[in-house]
Design an enzyme around this catalytic site. Structure first.
Site, mmCIF file in Angstrom:
data_model
loop_
_atom_site.group_PDB
_atom_site.id
_atom_site.type_symbol
_atom_site.label_atom_id
_atom_site.label_comp_id
_atom_site.label_asym_id
_atom_site.label_seq_id
_atom_site.Cartn_x
_atom_site.Cartn_y
_atom_site.Cartn_z
ATOM 1 N N ASP A 15 0.861 -1.185 0.000
ATOM 2 C CA ASP A 15 0.000 0.000 0.000
ATOM 3 C C ASP A 15 0.893 1.229 0.000
ATOM 4 O O ASP A 15 2.094 1.138 0.284
ATOM 5 C CB ASP A 15 -0.897 -0.015 1.258
ATOM 6 C CG ASP A 15 -1.780 1.221 1.336
ATOM 7 O OD1 ASP A 15 -2.449 1.531 0.331
ATOM 8 O OD2 ASP A 15 -1.795 1.900 2.380
ATOM 9 N N SER A 16 0.282 2.375 -0.248
ATOM 10 C CA SER A 16 1.040 3.629 -0.197
ATOM 11 C C SER A 16 1.469 3.962 1.228
ATOM 12 O O SER A 16 2.334 4.800 1.427
ATOM 13 C CB SER A 16 0.175 4.764 -0.739
ATOM 14 O OG SER A 16 -1.052 4.806 -0.038
HETATM 15 N N1 DGL Z 1 -4.006 3.994 -0.010
HETATM 16 C C1 DGL Z 1 -4.626 5.071 -0.763
HETATM 17 C C2 DGL Z 1 -5.850 4.516 -1.492
HETATM 18 O O1 DGL Z 1 -6.439 3.530 -1.113
HETATM 19 C C3 DGL Z 1 -5.006 6.241 0.132
HETATM 20 C C4 DGL Z 1 -3.833 7.046 0.629
HETATM 21 C C5 DGL Z 1 -3.026 7.682 -0.494
HETATM 22 O O2 DGL Z 1 -3.490 8.657 -1.129
HETATM 23 O O3 DGL Z 1 -1.955 7.192 -0.773
HETATM 24 O O4 DGL Z 1 -6.232 5.066 -2.500
#
Ligand code: DGL
Length: 276
Positions: A15-16
């Protein structure tokens, strides 16, 4: 014997940042015996406001890091990365790649009775029309209404799950959707399940909320089972967590997103990712 070893390899999740732990939580509940390696790109979060080419590049680097951990499949927990990087990942990797968009979209189609679905997500996910294109390709008779809710990400990370500021921002973001007679709303961002109480109360109890993470965990189980890759061990799986930065408040936020404390997290250097 070889196949048993193969099946025991971990599932890689990236994930980010920390948000993808909401997906890990669902994976653990659906697949308690699976080993999991999580990578959160906390040094480069958010992805939701970055260009598609940057998100694709980061996603490939994250995936390669997980490949080096000998994962048997990759789950892209980030909706933003899932909305742009899946074709590039599938082209480069020789293991199954599962994003959150397709399972979330399918689950929304199953849930709707009036064929009117709302989708909320980051600006990138909404601008890319990630959910609407998949939903339309599965059922062209469905009407989709999409809204970006970027401020939900910091509100969730702040732990403001029931704060009056969150209610008033949700009112602002969701007021148009509320007039559109949707009966299903996709929470198209890793962070939004944390705010589901507020979102449900603002959008109304007659609207079914879809947590893409729940649908994704089921899809991962189906895919691994189809490929005969489910771990045959009856022991509880081991879970390791890697991040590219350890943000302040990491512990609290991780606990909020996972539902329990993470005792050990390893920080890796960005240079390791950038060499890929
Ligand atoms: N993990 C991102 C998403 O689900 C949210 C946080 C981000 O913008 O990186 O889109």
């Amino acid at each position: 014997m070889l196949n048993v070893i193969n099946k025991a390899r971990p599932i890689g999740v990236f994930d980010s940042g920390i948000g993808g732990l909401t997906v890990v939580r669902q994976l653990i509940s659906e697949l308690p015996n699976e080993n999991i390696v999580y990578f959160g790109d906390t040094a480069r979060v958010p992805y939701g406001s970055k260009s598609n080419s940057t998100v694709i590049e980061y996603s490939l680097q994250n995936a390669k890091f997980l490949i080096d951990k000998n994962v048997k499949a990759i789950v892209v927990a980030c909706n933003t990365a899932s909305s742009v990087a899946i074709p590039a990942l599938k082209e480069k990797l020789h293991i199954p790649v599962i994003g959150v968009i397709f399972p979330g979209a399918a689950s929304a189609i199953d849930a709707t009775k009036n064929n009117r679905i709302g989708v909320i997500g980051t600006r990138a996910t909404i601008t890319n029309k990630a959910y609407s294109e998949v939903i339309k390709s599965m059922n062209s008779g469905i009407e989709i209404f999409e809204t970006a809710c970027p401020l939900f990400v910091p509100l969730a990370e702040e732990g403001w799950t029931n704060h009056k500021a969150t209610y008033s921002i949700a009112e602002e973001y969701l007021k148009d959707l509320r007039e559109l007679n949707i009966d299903t709303l996709v929470l198209g961002c890793t962070h939004y399940p944390i705010l589901s109480e507020v979102i449900q109360s603002v959008i109304g109890n007659n609207v079914t909320l879809i947590d893409s993470g729940v649908a994704t965990a089921v899809a991962v189980k189906e895919e691994l089972s189809k490929l005969d890759l489910l771990n045959s061990s009856s022991n509880k799986g081991e879970h390791s967590f890697y991040v590219s930065d350890v943000p302040t408040k990491f512990k609290e936020v991780a606990e909020l997103f996972m539902g329990y404390e993470i005792n050990h997290v390893s920080k890796i250097d960005l240079e390791i990712l950038q060499k890929y």
